[in-house]
Design an enzyme around this catalytic site. Structure first.
Site, PDB file in Angstrom:
ATOM      1  N   GLU A 237       0.250  -1.248  -0.088  1.00 21.37           N
ATOM      2  CA  GLU A 237       0.404   0.196   0.478  1.00 21.37           C
ATOM      3  C   GLU A 237       1.012   1.206  -0.360  1.00 21.37           C
ATOM      4  O   GLU A 237       0.801   2.409  -0.699  1.00 21.37           O
ATOM      5  CB  GLU A 237      -1.108  -0.302   1.330  1.00 21.37           C
ATOM      6  CG  GLU A 237      -2.016   0.979   1.429  1.00 21.37           C
ATOM      7  CD  GLU A 237      -2.339   1.197   2.460  1.00 21.37           C
ATOM      8  OE1 GLU A 237      -1.951   0.333   3.968  1.00 21.37           O
ATOM      9  OE2 GLU A 237      -3.015   2.163   2.333  1.00 21.37           O
ATOM     10  N   HIS A 238       1.583   1.085   1.415  1.00 17.44           N
ATOM     11  CA  HIS A 238       2.544   2.427   0.847  1.00 17.44           C
ATOM     12  C   HIS A 238       4.260   1.856   0.688  1.00 17.44           C
ATOM     13  O   HIS A 238       4.569   1.224   1.139  1.00 17.44           O
ATOM     14  CB  HIS A 238       2.623   3.186   2.802  1.00 17.44           C
ATOM     15  CG  HIS A 238       1.411   3.523   2.848  1.00 17.44           C
ATOM     16  ND1 HIS A 238       0.765   4.805   2.865  1.00 17.44           N
ATOM     17  CD2 HIS A 238       0.362   2.757   4.199  1.00 17.44           C
ATOM     18  CE1 HIS A 238      -0.599   4.494   3.485  1.00 17.44           C
ATOM     19  NE2 HIS A 238      -0.389   3.906   4.422  1.00 17.44           N
TER      20      HIS A 238
HETATM   21  N1  LIG Z   1      -6.091   1.227   3.308  1.00 13.62           N
HETATM   22  C1  LIG Z   1      -6.631   2.356   3.853  1.00 13.62           C
HETATM   23  O1  LIG Z   1      -5.999   3.384   2.836  1.00 13.62           O
HETATM   24  C2  LIG Z   1      -6.280   2.787   4.922  1.00 13.62           C
HETATM   25  C3  LIG Z   1      -6.907   4.275   5.524  1.00 13.62           C
HETATM   26  C4  LIG Z   1      -7.073   4.086   6.525  1.00 13.62           C
HETATM   27  C5  LIG Z   1      -7.150   3.301   7.689  1.00 13.62           C
HETATM   28  N2  LIG Z   1      -7.469   1.946   7.219  1.00 13.62           N
HETATM   29  C6  LIG Z   1      -7.102   0.242   8.326  1.00 13.62           C
HETATM   30  O2  LIG Z   1      -8.647   0.437   8.616  1.00 13.62           O
HETATM   31  C7  LIG Z   1      -9.127  -0.279   9.788  1.00 13.62           C
HETATM   32  C8  LIG Z   1      -9.928   0.310  10.334  1.00 13.62           C
HETATM   33  O3  LIG Z   1     -10.462  -0.310  10.910  1.00 13.62           O
HETATM   34  P1  LIG Z   1     -11.146   0.093  12.605  1.00 13.62           P
HETATM   35  O4  LIG Z   1     -11.061  -1.410  13.296  1.00 13.62           O
HETATM   36  O5  LIG Z   1     -10.082   1.315  12.950  1.00 13.62           O
HETATM   37  O6  LIG Z   1     -12.377   0.636  12.163  1.00 13.62           O
HETATM   38  P2  LIG Z   1     -13.519   0.090  11.292  1.00 13.62           P
HETATM   39  O7  LIG Z   1     -14.659   1.774  11.254  1.00 13.62           O
HETATM   40  O8  LIG Z   1     -13.635  -0.500  10.567  1.00 13.62           O
HETATM   41  O9  LIG Z   1     -14.290  -0.962  12.633  1.00 13.62           O
HETATM   42  C9  LIG Z   1     -15.724  -0.477  13.694  1.00 13.62           C
HETATM   43  C10 LIG Z   1     -16.596  -1.362  12.814  1.00 13.62           C
HETATM   44  O10 LIG Z   1     -16.120  -2.937  12.961  1.00 13.62           O
HETATM   45  C11 LIG Z   1     -17.306  -3.882  13.451  1.00 13.62           C
HETATM   46  N3  LIG Z   1     -16.912  -4.256  14.633  1.00 13.62           N
HETATM   47  C12 LIG Z   1     -16.165  -4.421  15.443  1.00 13.62           C
HETATM   48  N4  LIG Z   1     -15.800  -5.737  15.903  1.00 13.62           N
HETATM   49  C13 LIG Z   1     -16.694  -6.790  15.311  1.00 13.62           C
HETATM   50  C14 LIG Z   1     -17.402  -7.522  15.367  1.00 13.62           C
HETATM   51  N5  LIG Z   1     -16.746  -8.465  16.788  1.00 13.62           N
HETATM   52  N6  LIG Z   1     -17.800  -7.946  14.791  1.00 13.62           N
HETATM   53  C15 LIG Z   1     -18.838  -7.997  13.562  1.00 13.62           C
HETATM   54  N7  LIG Z   1     -18.146  -6.515  13.581  1.00 13.62           N
HETATM   55  C16 LIG Z   1     -17.704  -5.860  14.014  1.00 13.62           C
HETATM   56  C17 LIG Z   1     -18.098  -2.374  14.749  1.00 13.62           C
HETATM   57  O11 LIG Z   1     -19.511  -2.099  13.716  1.00 13.62           O
HETATM   58  C18 LIG Z   1     -17.611  -0.805  14.296  1.00 13.62           C
HETATM   59  O12 LIG Z   1     -18.531   0.059  13.794  1.00 13.62           O
HETATM   60  C19 LIG Z   1      -7.471  -0.934   9.821  1.00 13.62           C
HETATM   61  O13 LIG Z   1      -7.593  -1.962   9.360  1.00 13.62           O
HETATM   62  C20 LIG Z   1      -6.517   0.130   9.443  1.00 13.62           C
HETATM   63  O14 LIG Z   1      -5.389   0.015   9.299  1.00 13.62           O
HETATM   64  C21 LIG Z   1      -6.640   1.455   5.874  1.00 13.62           C
HETATM   65  N1  LIG Z   2      -1.919   5.751   7.373  1.00 14.91           N
HETATM   66  C1  LIG Z   2      -3.362   5.062   7.195  1.00 14.91           C
HETATM   67  C2  LIG Z   2      -3.567   4.398   5.197  1.00 14.91           C
HETATM   68  O1  LIG Z   2      -2.849   3.523   5.584  1.00 14.91           O
HETATM   69  C3  LIG Z   2      -4.068   6.130   6.941  1.00 14.91           C
HETATM   70  C4  LIG Z   2      -4.380   6.580   8.060  1.00 14.91           C
HETATM   71  C5  LIG Z   2      -4.783   8.028   8.580  1.00 14.91           C
HETATM   72  N2  LIG Z   2      -4.850   7.956   9.936  1.00 14.91           N
HETATM   73  C6  LIG Z   2      -3.581   7.447  10.908  1.00 14.91           C
HETATM   74  N3  LIG Z   2      -3.876   6.834   9.263  1.00 14.91           N
END
Ligand SMILES: NC(=O)c1ccc[n+]([C@@H]2O[C@H](COP(=O)([O-])OP(=O)(O)OC[C@H]3O[C@@H](n4cnc5c(N)ncnc54)[C@H](O)[C@@H]3O)[C@@H](O)[C@H]2O)c1
Ligand SMILES: N[C@H](CO)Cc1c[nH]c[nH+]1
Ligand SMILES: [Zn+2]
Length: 434
Positions: free
Chosen positions: A330-331
């Site tokens: 990704e990065h």
């Molecule tokens: N690829 C990208 O550009 C990028 C950018 C930012 C973040 N990310 C990734 O996105 C992800 C964000 O994940 P997060 O957890 O912080 O937020 P999220 O909002 O995706 O997850 C939270 C939600 O998951 C659900 N949840 C939690 N536990 C659960 C369970 N046991 N069963 C069913 N549903 C459940 C809940 O409804 C909650 O609202 C991270 O993996 C991060 O690394 C990726």
């Molecule tokens: N690095 C993440 C995308 O992989 C995005 C993010 C938002 N805030 C912190 N990190």
């Protein structure tokens, strides 16, 4: 010590595990997602609210899952001045980057005399943005999704983002949304968010496309609803490769290794180098920097680095580059002596960051490049979110009488050959009618 893996000594199974990242663990989430989707399909808003209560906010009701005006106003009161200033600079740079991406609305070129072809660009009418909030607050992701959608001219932009246990949406995300012009926000996370947007309910009108990063639950829902709605790029658990050579400052390599590692135990953060001294020193520095993190973030780093990440020691810079291209991170940070010299050799990466002054955290927040990026090796074919995620192209053609003369025989011949007489007739009759 952060583990150091010698690439040439890894078994095929170990290499495959690295390559697959946390995608390995989606099976359980698929089962959960299937049940939630079926319930929402049958029970609509009532089903949505049941799952918000179960996973996020016990006090959810059909009425209070939409963010109201008072909540937006409160968010503007809560935001710290320096955070607002930072959001404003990020906003300007993200908007500038995405405005520059916008193509001409109509492109038409003369292909041969009297034959014009091109395309018309139009925004997707209804788009749902998913802004995560589980293991962090993500106002930056609100900007990265809402700004390109608005620049592209999307008519209806709907956001879903999880509430906290008290039923509040993270306030800076609300400020960021309002700055971008978003008005419709639902306090929904995970599967219930994706299902409500894809299927629609009485209160939440369905969208044509959903995009935004999410954890394994949202990813599972998107996989199951592919075909019902356009689910955009696969943007799952964060991942990165820091590429280092003998010139790399091991302290920078160690610091940047931890950037994506701190997202979660499912993050895949790798340092790839052919220089053993850099590998050993970076491993030691990383251990030191880990102690500066709060316990829960340090534990994420330790778990992710042990399961999906670490330091990969290769035999040569070329082998490192081959690994990068196979992995499709990704990065990608090029912390090497001359990053521009090897840029041409990078074939697969969601984002390529050049040199010591361009850490991925700066790209995430401030430079303006989009930080919603493809993960799980999908950088082989998908790109960062851009205005193009919110646009579609209609092909466009215009043929003059002169052009018609030039193309009529070819059209009739091919229609005849393929066995489509009405296709041919439309040409033959025009020869008489026009
Ligand atoms: N690829 C990208 O550009 C990028 C950018 C930012 C973040 N990310 C990734 O996105 C992800 C964000 O994940 P997060 O957890 O912080 O937020 P999220 O909002 O995706 O997850 C939270 C939600 O998951 C659900 N949840 C939690 N536990 C659960 C369970 N046991 N069963 C069913 N549903 C459940 C809940 O409804 C909650 O609202 C991270 O993996 C991060 O690394 C990726
Ligand atoms: N690095 C993440 C995308 O992989 C995005 C993010 C938002 N805030 C912190 N990190
Ligand atoms: Zn990050």
């Amino acid at each position: 010590m952060v583990r150091i893996l010698k690439l040439s000594q890894l078994s095929d199974a170990e290499r495959a595990k690295l390559q697959k990242r946390a995608e390995l663990d989606i099976d359980n989430a698929l089962k959960v997602a299937q049940t939630v989707i079926e319930t929402i399909r049958e029970r609509g808003d009532a089903g949505v609210v049941d799952y918000v209560r179960r996973f996020d906010y016990e006090g959810a009701t059909v009425e209070n899952i939409k963010v109201n005006e008072a909540e937006f106003e409160r968010a503007f009161q809560l935001i710290e001045p320096e955070v607002k200033t930072a959001i404003e600079q990020a906003f300007r740079n993200i908007q500038e980057v995405h405005r520059r991406q916008m193509p001409e609305e109509i492109q038409l070129a003369e292909i041969e005399a009297g034959v014009f072809a091109g395309e018309k660009i139009s925004p997707i009418p209804n788009v749902g943005l998913y802004v995560p909030r589980g293991r962090g607050a993500f106002p930056s992701m609100m900007l990265m999704l809402a700004i390109p959608a608005m620049v592209a001219g999307v008519e209806r932009v709907v956001v879903c983002t999880p509430p906290d246990k008290q039923g509040n949406v993270e306030p800076v995300s609300l400020v960021a949304a309002r700055m971008a012009g978003v008005r419709e926000i639902y306090k929904l996370g995970g599967v219930q968010a994706i299902a409500a947007l894809a299927l629609g309910t009485k209160n939440i009108k369905r969208v044509d496309k959903i995009t935004g990063p999410c954890s394994v639950y949202g990813a599972a829902a998107k996989r199951l609803l592919f075909g019902t709605v356009d689910v955009g790029l696969p943007a799952g658990p964060s991942e990165s490769i820091v590429l280092a050579d003998e010139s790399t400052d091991a302290r920078l390599a160690a610091l940047d290794l931890l950037i994506e590692a701190e997202h979660g135990a499912d993050s895949a953060a790798l340092l790839v180098t052919h220089c053993e001294q850099v590998a050993i020193a970076a491993s030691e520095y990383a251990q030191e920097y880990l102690q500066k993190l709060p316990d829960w973030r340090r534990e994420f780093c330790e778990a992710g680095l042990a399961a999906y990440g670490g330091i990969i020691l290769t035999d040569s810079l070329q082998q490192s580059l081959d690994f990068v291209n196979e992995y499709a991170p990704e990065h990608l940070e090029l912390l090497v002596s001359n990053p521009f010299a090897i840029l041409g050799k990078i074939k697969n990466a969601g984002e390529i960051l050049l040199g010591n002054h361009t850490p991925s955290s700066m790209a995430t927040y401030a430079i303006g490049v989009n930080a919603v990026l493809p993960t799980g090796s999908f950088a082989r074919s998908y790109s960062a979110v851009s205005v193009y995620d919110f646009l579609k192209r209609s092909t466009l053609a215009y043929v003059t009488p002169e052009g018609f003369e030039k193309l009529k025989e070819t059209t009739k011949t091919l229609a005849e050959y393929e066995g489509f007489p009405a296709h041919k007739l439309a040409i033959q009759h025009r020869e008489i009618l026009l």
